[in-house]
Design an enzyme around this catalytic site. Structure first.
Site, short mmCIF file in Angstrom:
data_model
loop_
_atom_site.label_atom_id
_atom_site.label_comp_id
_atom_site.label_asym_id
_atom_site.label_seq_id
_atom_site.Cartn_x
_atom_site.Cartn_y
_atom_site.Cartn_z
N HIS A 55 15.46 87.85 47.11
CA HIS A 55 15.46 88.38 45.74
C HIS A 55 16.73 89.14 45.35
CE1 HIS A 55 11.57 86.82 45.30
NE2 HIS A 55 10.83 87.87 45.56
N HIS A 101 9.06 88.22 37.90
CA HIS A 101 8.15 88.47 39.01
C HIS A 101 6.89 89.23 38.58
CE1 HIS A 101 6.88 88.98 43.15
NE2 HIS A 101 7.99 88.47 43.61
N GLU A 142 5.77 82.56 39.73
CA GLU A 142 7.20 82.73 39.48
C GLU A 142 7.88 81.37 39.33
OE1 GLU A 142 8.69 85.24 42.83
OE2 GLU A 142 6.54 85.26 43.31
#
Length: 336
Positions: free
Chosen positions: A109, A180, A302
């Site tokens: 991420h 997210h 996502e």
């Protein structure tokens, strides 16, 4: 119309705002320019105003050490590279680039401080859309190139929360942007296991135990991972333990196509997911421990490119070159 209030100060003293978007039907979305976080999404049902995303009411709750120690990335914009990169390594022009390994031995991420923890520049467009921009400078988290990123949140009168992504770079760079949020469509946040989910594909990415792709697609028809026919999340959860898989739809598309549908136990609220991205990471939240929220209190859907795509030529995406425009869109449509 968009309302703006102060949301607090970062640890560095930067002022952060909270923006409230409304449509004519009474839907409300609250977004902060810290991390582009969707803090709240409420629906005007007959007997209640129902909150359907996991989030907090203050900036401090998103920035304190306890929350970050088991960080679930509630509602945040993710970049430069969402999901995992194997051992944080990518190869560009025969040279290895070592990205931060912030998830065991792998990159996750965007690294140690990704787009989810940056203060974005906010601009209200036509008094109804929220545009967030962020310049990720050359070398940030060791990514090459100055990356100019733009994300526009729209809440339409068709009850869609639309997320429009756009980015350009002056050097070739890995990129995979996503959002997210964790959704819970029921009138409490105890569990999403009784929710029904449909995902319109017969394939997920084959991965190892650390969720690193092999580069192959796995046909899930008639397996425990198969959501082509809508089923409850809990039906096979005892054997699966937790879903955290990238469902694969092939190539990116120019316009969003429906890839998934989620509904609460009683079918009072449904949510359709449409996207131009080639993948949808489905994470059922077994490891959530954040404030009042515990395991399985929300499910993340996502829409994104494939994890570790820069290391797999057959994935055909994951890089952005100078002169190209990275452009994607994801819509979450509420039906109630």
């Amino acid at each position: 119309m968009i309302d703006v209030i102060d949301f607090g100060l970062t640890r560095d003293g930067e002022k952060v705002q909270l923006y409230t978007l409304r449509n004519k039907n009474g839907l409300t979305a609250k977004i902060t320019n810290y991390g582009g976080i969707l803090t709240s999404l409420t629906l005007p049902l007959a007997k209640e105003i129902r909150e359907i995303v996991l989030g907090f009411d203050s900036l401090e709750e998103y920035t304190n050490d306890n929350y970050l120690s088991n960080y679930p990335y509630f509602g945040a914009l993710i970049g430069r590279y969402g999901n995992r990169i194997n051992k944080g390594l990518v190869c560009l022009d025969d040279k290895e680039i070592q990205l931060p390994c912030n998830h065991g031995e792998h990159h996750l991420h965007g690294g140690n401080i990704g787009f989810d923890r940056k203060v974005w520049t906010a601009e209200i467009i036509n008094n109804k859309d929220l545009k967030l921009t962020y310049l990720s400078v050359d070398g940030e988290e060791n990514f090459p190139g100055n990356l100019n990123t733009e994300v526009i949140y729209k809440l339409t009168d068709e009850n869609e929360l639309q997320i429009h992504y756009k980015a350009v770079t002056d050097k070739t760079t890995p990129i995979n942007l996503t959002q997210h949020s964790y959704f819970n469509l029921s009138n409490n946040f105890e569990s999403i296991l009784n929710h029904k989910l449909q995902v319109n594909t017969a394939y997920i990415l084959e991965t190892n135990d650390l969720l690193i792709p092999s580069g192959k697609l796995y046909n899930i028809s008639k397996t425990l991972f198969d959501f082509q026919t809508k089923k409850t999340i809990e039906r096979d959860i005892e054997d699966i333990e937790n879903y955290d898989d990238c469902y694969a739809f092939g190539e990116s598309t120019e316009t969003p196509r429906k890839v998934a549908e989620l509904s609460d136990k009683d079918g009072i609220v449904r949510m359709e997911v449409a996207t131009t991205f080639p993948g949808l990471q489905v994470y059922t939240g077994k490891y959530i421990t954040a404030g009042k929220f515990g395991p399985f209190s929300g499910v993340a859907l996502e829409a994104q490119g494939y994890p570790d795509a820069p290391n797999h030529k057959n994935f055909k995406h994951g890089w952005l070159k100078p002169g190209e425009i990275y452009q994607h869109q994801t819509n979450y449509k509420l039906i109630f």
